[in-house]
Design an enzyme around this catalytic site. Structure first.
Site, PDB file in Angstrom:
ATOM      1  N   ARG A  47      56.339 -29.154 -15.435  1.00 54.12           N
ATOM      2  CA  ARG A  47      55.031 -28.827 -16.070  1.00 54.12           C
ATOM      3  C   ARG A  47      53.921 -28.428 -14.969  1.00 54.12           C
ATOM      4  NH1 ARG A  47      57.605 -29.873 -19.264  1.00 54.12           N
ATOM      5  NH2 ARG A  47      57.143 -30.889 -21.464  1.00 54.12           N
ATOM      6  N   LEU A  48      54.846 -28.227 -13.584  1.00 48.80           N
ATOM      7  CA  LEU A  48      54.267 -26.609 -12.965  1.00 48.80           C
ATOM      8  C   LEU A  48      54.543 -25.633 -12.925  1.00 48.80           C
ATOM      9  CD1 LEU A  48      52.567 -27.667 -10.118  1.00 48.80           C
ATOM     10  CD2 LEU A  48      54.483 -27.697  -8.962  1.00 48.80           C
TER      11      LEU A  48
END
Length: 215
Positions: free
Chosen positions: A191-192
């Site tokens: 989720r970066l």
């Protein structure tokens, strides 16, 4: 029922850096839109249009984008529809192109303007007669008693009009969302995500600046 808290997939399409970014938002949109078409995504021009009424109550729906250029993004609809009424009192909108299969989305926000009669004809005329009949016979967003009632309106209009294309109703036309912000979102591992946004900077004489946003 699946465990929604655990329903997720990781994103692995790769990073999206400032070095990958086109010089302008519309050139970058050209690239990503071409990618979505080449990938065979269903209706890549489908876009979520979010509006709000005079009290700020939000509303959203999916429409088909029917054009874009350096001035903005264009779609057609009934001016008498709910979104038309909302845009009449609050002429601003947000757009989301949800290209999930490519782990991408494009987010747009800006003011909204009508595109005028000639340009609206350019959106109306290519529609098949059946779609023209449906749009002309339906008072969009109003309550109807049944589907049969709508079908009968279309049948009567079809019987009462000459064969061939219908003239564009006065209450139907196009809107242009004139961007003030355009964000290109690429899903990232863990989720970066990579989020690069073009922002219209009035302080810089109306030029555009690029910002990276935290995911």
């Amino acid at each position: 029922m699946p465990d929604l808290a655990r329903m997720r997939r990781d994103y692995d399409a790769g990073r999206f850096s400032e070095d990958d970014l086109a010089p302008t938002w519309h050139e970058q949109f050209d690239r990503w839109f071409a990618d979505s078409v080449a990938a065979g995504l269903p209706e890549p021009n489908a876009v979520v249009v979010a509006t709000a009424d005079a009290d700020g109550a939000p509303d959203a729906r999916i429409v088909l984008m029917k054009g874009y250029d350096t001035s903005g993004f264009v779609f057609g609809t009934s001016y008498a529809s709910t979104k038309g009424a909302q845009l009449a009192v609050n002429p601003r909108a947000a757009l989301v192109f949800p290209w999930h299969a490519m782990q991408r989305q494009v987010r747009v926000a800006g003011r909204v303007e009508r595109i005028g009669g000639t340009a609206s004809d350019g959106l109306w005329d290519p529609r098949p007669r059946g779609a023209q009949l449906a749009a002309a016979a339906s008072v969009q967003s109003t309550v109807v008693g049944s589907r049969e009632e709508l079908a009968e309106r279309v049948r009567l209009l079809d019987a009462q009009t000459p064969e061939g294309p219908l003239p564009r109703p006065a209450a139907w036309g196009g809107y242009r969302v004139v961007p003030e912000r355009v964000e290109f979102w690429q899903g990232g591992g863990d989720r970066l995500h990579d989020r690069l946004r073009f922002v219209l900077d009035e302080a810089e004489g109306g030029g555009w600046i690029v910002q990276r946003l935290a995911p």
